[in-house]
Design a protein around this motif. Structure first.
Motif, PDB file in Angstrom:
ATOM      1  N   LEU A  27       2.823   5.015   6.466  1.00  0.00           N
ATOM      2  CA  LEU A  27       2.287   5.810   5.356  1.00  0.00           C
ATOM      3  C   LEU A  27       2.117   7.269   5.779  1.00  0.00           C
ATOM      4  CD1 LEU A  27      -0.506   3.354   4.154  1.00  0.00           C
ATOM      5  CD2 LEU A  27       1.739   3.728   3.098  1.00  0.00           C
ATOM      6  N   GLU A  28       2.036   8.150   4.790  1.00  0.00           N
ATOM      7  CA  GLU A  28       1.734   9.551   5.067  1.00  0.00           C
ATOM      8  C   GLU A  28       0.351   9.644   5.706  1.00  0.00           C
ATOM      9  OE1 GLU A  28       3.662  12.342   4.490  1.00  0.00           O
ATOM     10  OE2 GLU A  28       5.256  10.868   4.110  1.00  0.00           O
ATOM     11  N   PRO A  29       0.075  10.722   6.447  1.00  0.00           N
ATOM     12  CA  PRO A  29      -1.268  10.881   7.034  1.00  0.00           C
ATOM     13  C   PRO A  29      -2.349  10.815   5.946  1.00  0.00           C
ATOM     14  CG  PRO A  29       0.237  12.491   7.960  1.00  0.00           C
ATOM     15  CD  PRO A  29       0.973  11.815   6.822  1.00  0.00           C
ATOM     16  N   TRP A  32       0.834  -1.203   0.000  1.00  0.00           N
ATOM     17  CA  TRP A  32       0.000   0.000   0.000  1.00  0.00           C
ATOM     18  C   TRP A  32       0.862   1.244   0.000  1.00  0.00           C
ATOM     19  CZ3 TRP A  32      -4.422  -1.730  -1.379  1.00  0.00           C
ATOM     20  CH2 TRP A  32      -4.792  -3.023  -0.997  1.00  0.00           C
ATOM     21  N   GLN A  33       0.489   2.217  -0.830  1.00  0.00           N
ATOM     22  CA  GLN A  33       1.296   3.432  -0.968  1.00  0.00           C
ATOM     23  C   GLN A  33       0.659   4.659  -0.350  1.00  0.00           C
ATOM     24  OE1 GLN A  33       2.466   3.910  -5.081  1.00  0.00           O
ATOM     25  NE2 GLN A  33       3.114   1.784  -5.228  1.00  0.00           N
ATOM     26  N   ARG A  34      -0.649   4.614  -0.124  1.00  0.00           N
ATOM     27  CA  ARG A  34      -1.310   5.786   0.458  1.00  0.00           C
ATOM     28  C   ARG A  34      -2.622   5.371   1.093  1.00  0.00           C
ATOM     29  NH1 ARG A  34      -4.594   8.860  -3.912  1.00  0.00           N
ATOM     30  NH2 ARG A  34      -5.136   7.165  -5.294  1.00  0.00           N
ATOM     31  N   ILE A  35      -3.202   6.322   1.841  1.00  0.00           N
ATOM     32  CA  ILE A  35      -4.445   6.056   2.548  1.00  0.00           C
ATOM     33  C   ILE A  35      -5.329   7.291   2.489  1.00  0.00           C
ATOM     34  CG2 ILE A  35      -3.464   6.678   4.800  1.00  0.00           C
ATOM     35  CD1 ILE A  35      -5.152   4.315   5.980  1.00  0.00           C
ATOM     36  N   ALA A  36      -6.623   7.045   2.337  1.00  0.00           N
ATOM     37  CA  ALA A  36      -7.620   8.108   2.310  1.00  0.00           C
ATOM     38  C   ALA A  36      -8.747   7.704   3.255  1.00  0.00           C
ATOM     39  CB  ALA A  36      -8.165   8.304   0.901  1.00  0.00           C
ATOM     40  N   SER A  37      -9.537   8.689   3.694  1.00  0.00           N
ATOM     41  CA  SER A  37     -10.641   8.342   4.586  1.00  0.00           C
ATOM     42  C   SER A  37     -11.787   9.329   4.469  1.00  0.00           C
ATOM     43  CB  SER A  37     -10.167   8.282   6.044  1.00  0.00           C
ATOM     44  OG  SER A  37     -10.116   9.565   6.611  1.00  0.00           O
ATOM     45  N   ALA A  70      -2.223   4.180   9.077  1.00  0.00           N
ATOM     46  CA  ALA A  70      -1.102   4.877   8.426  1.00  0.00           C
ATOM     47  C   ALA A  70       0.140   4.829   9.298  1.00  0.00           C
ATOM     48  CB  ALA A  70      -1.487   6.316   8.112  1.00  0.00           C
ATOM     49  N   SER A  71      -0.026   5.095  10.580  1.00  0.00           N
ATOM     50  CA  SER A  71       1.110   5.071  11.499  1.00  0.00           C
ATOM     51  C   SER A  71       1.726   3.673  11.570  1.00  0.00           C
ATOM     52  CB  SER A  71       0.661   5.528  12.889  1.00  0.00           C
ATOM     53  OG  SER A  71       1.720   5.447  13.804  1.00  0.00           O
ATOM     54  N   ALA A  72       0.899   2.653  11.668  1.00  0.00           N
ATOM     55  CA  ALA A  72       1.397   1.274  11.767  1.00  0.00           C
ATOM     56  C   ALA A  72       2.125   0.832  10.501  1.00  0.00           C
ATOM     57  CB  ALA A  72       0.238   0.324  12.063  1.00  0.00           C
ATOM     58  N   LEU A  73       1.690   1.365   9.336  1.00  0.00           N
ATOM     59  CA  LEU A  73       2.283   0.944   8.066  1.00  0.00           C
ATOM     60  C   LEU A  73       3.328   1.922   7.533  1.00  0.00           C
ATOM     61  CD1 LEU A  73      -0.858  -0.420   6.170  1.00  0.00           C
ATOM     62  CD2 LEU A  73       0.769  -1.647   7.628  1.00  0.00           C
ATOM     63  N   ASP A 107      -1.978   4.739 -10.204  1.00  0.00           N
ATOM     64  CA  ASP A 107      -1.275   3.459 -10.100  1.00  0.00           C
ATOM     65  C   ASP A 107      -0.908   3.088  -8.661  1.00  0.00           C
ATOM     66  OD1 ASP A 107      -1.339   3.062 -12.870  1.00  0.00           O
ATOM     67  OD2 ASP A 107       0.397   4.365 -13.134  1.00  0.00           O
ATOM     68  N   ALA A 108      -1.310   3.893  -7.689  1.00  0.00           N
ATOM     69  CA  ALA A 108      -0.912   3.667  -6.302  1.00  0.00           C
ATOM     70  C   ALA A 108      -1.937   2.800  -5.570  1.00  0.00           C
ATOM     71  CB  ALA A 108      -0.755   5.005  -5.576  1.00  0.00           C
ATOM     72  N   PRO A 109      -1.550   1.598  -5.120  1.00  0.00           N
ATOM     73  CA  PRO A 109      -2.457   0.795  -4.298  1.00  0.00           C
ATOM     74  C   PRO A 109      -2.853   1.607  -3.056  1.00  0.00           C
ATOM     75  CG  PRO A 109      -0.558  -0.505  -4.978  1.00  0.00           C
ATOM     76  CD  PRO A 109      -0.267   0.922  -5.339  1.00  0.00           C
ATOM     77  N   THR A 110      -4.148   1.698  -2.813  1.00  0.00           N
ATOM     78  CA  THR A 110      -4.665   2.662  -1.844  1.00  0.00           C
ATOM     79  C   THR A 110      -5.610   2.013  -0.839  1.00  0.00           C
ATOM     80  OG1 THR A 110      -4.521   4.394  -3.534  1.00  0.00           O
ATOM     81  CG2 THR A 110      -5.927   4.855  -1.626  1.00  0.00           C
ATOM     82  N   ILE A 111      -5.418   2.355   0.426  1.00  0.00           N
ATOM     83  CA  ILE A 111      -6.340   1.978   1.495  1.00  0.00           C
ATOM     84  C   ILE A 111      -7.344   3.114   1.627  1.00  0.00           C
ATOM     85  CG2 ILE A 111      -6.577   1.487   3.959  1.00  0.00           C
ATOM     86  CD1 ILE A 111      -3.560   0.577   3.837  1.00  0.00           C
ATOM     87  N   VAL A 112      -8.617   2.760   1.697  1.00  0.00           N
ATOM     88  CA  VAL A 112      -9.681   3.756   1.851  1.00  0.00           C
ATOM     89  C   VAL A 112     -10.515   3.371   3.068  1.00  0.00           C
ATOM     90  CG1 VAL A 112     -11.700   4.842   0.799  1.00  0.00           C
ATOM     91  CG2 VAL A 112      -9.744   4.182  -0.636  1.00  0.00           C
ATOM     92  N   VAL A 113     -10.526   4.241   4.079  1.00  0.00           N
ATOM     93  CA  VAL A 113     -11.296   3.970   5.292  1.00  0.00           C
ATOM     94  C   VAL A 113     -12.645   4.675   5.184  1.00  0.00           C
ATOM     95  CG1 VAL A 113     -11.382   4.122   7.795  1.00  0.00           C
ATOM     96  CG2 VAL A 113      -9.182   3.737   6.650  1.00  0.00           C
ATOM     97  N   ALA A 114     -13.696   3.882   5.299  1.00  0.00           N
ATOM     98  CA  ALA A 114     -15.047   4.426   5.153  1.00  0.00           C
ATOM     99  C   ALA A 114     -15.965   3.776   6.190  1.00  0.00           C
ATOM    100  CB  ALA A 114     -15.535   4.227   3.720  1.00  0.00           C
TER     101      ALA A 114
END
Length: 195
Positions: A72-74, A48-53, A67-70, A133-140
């Motif tokens: 990643l940027e905030p 994973w390269q980034r995270i959104a929420s 993000a902190s555990a992995l 192209d960035a694998p992304t985590i999305v928290v919803a």
């Protein structure tokens, strides 16, 4: 094509009480924070390269924990990822909600399932467009993920009575043809089943 991990936020007190939360900004409880750490661990080797929420606090805190555990940027926040507006049903017990509104009875002041799904799809497209192209985590939220699952599976998922667990992870891909499940069958990892 973008790989997306849709994560439902960790538990809140209203989740534990089985209340409709919607847009009411109830914070995570200690169980929810622990669930988020388990979800982060399950996501650890996913590249994973980034995270959104969502902009609601329970989702942003979940995203910050992951993000902190992995490393990643905030997280970037997106209002389009917020939970469904349940109108007058906010705060009611889930059992009471189903007794009153099942069978197609409209909820006064609530966003429809179709409106929710359309909004969530537009928000995901916006997230993907920033770094395609960035694998992304999305928290919803449960309602958002439920709507997206229904859309991507042509209504086959989630199955009747199936819940979207707190801190569960469901994998999707955003392709040129739209949102699809990451495999023929739903792939899920994490602290709970994907839906």
């Amino acid at each position: 094509m973008t790989l997306l991990a849709l994560v439902r936020h960790g538990q809140t007190d209203w989740n534990a009480e089985r209340r409709i939360q919607g847009r009411t900004d109830i914070p995570l409880n200690d169980t929810g924070r622990a669930q988020d750490l388990l979800a982060a661990e399950a996501l650890r080797d996913g590249g994973w390269q980034r995270i959104a929420s969502s902009t609601l606090g329970r989702a942003t805190e979940t995203a910050e924990i992951i993000a902190s555990a992995l490393g990643l940027e905030p997280p970037a926040t997106h209002p389009g990822l917020m939970e469904r507006d349940y109108g007058v049903a906010e705060g009611t017990l889930v059992a009471d909600f189903h007794a009153r509104y099942d069978g197609g009875v409209p909820v006064p002041g609530a966003e429809t399932h179709e409106e929710l799904t359309e909004r969530a799809l537009a928000a995901l497209a916006e997230v993907v467009a920033q770094e395609p192209d960035a694998p992304t985590i999305v928290v919803a939220h449960g309602g958002v993920i439920r709507g997206l699952l229904g859309h991507a599976s042509n209504g086959a998922l989630p199955r009747p009575g199936e819940r979207i667990d707190n801190a569960s992870v469901t994998l999707f891909r955003m392709t040129d043809d739209g949102l699809v499940l990451a495999a023929d069958e739903r792939e899920s990892v994490g602290a709970g089943r994907g839906a």
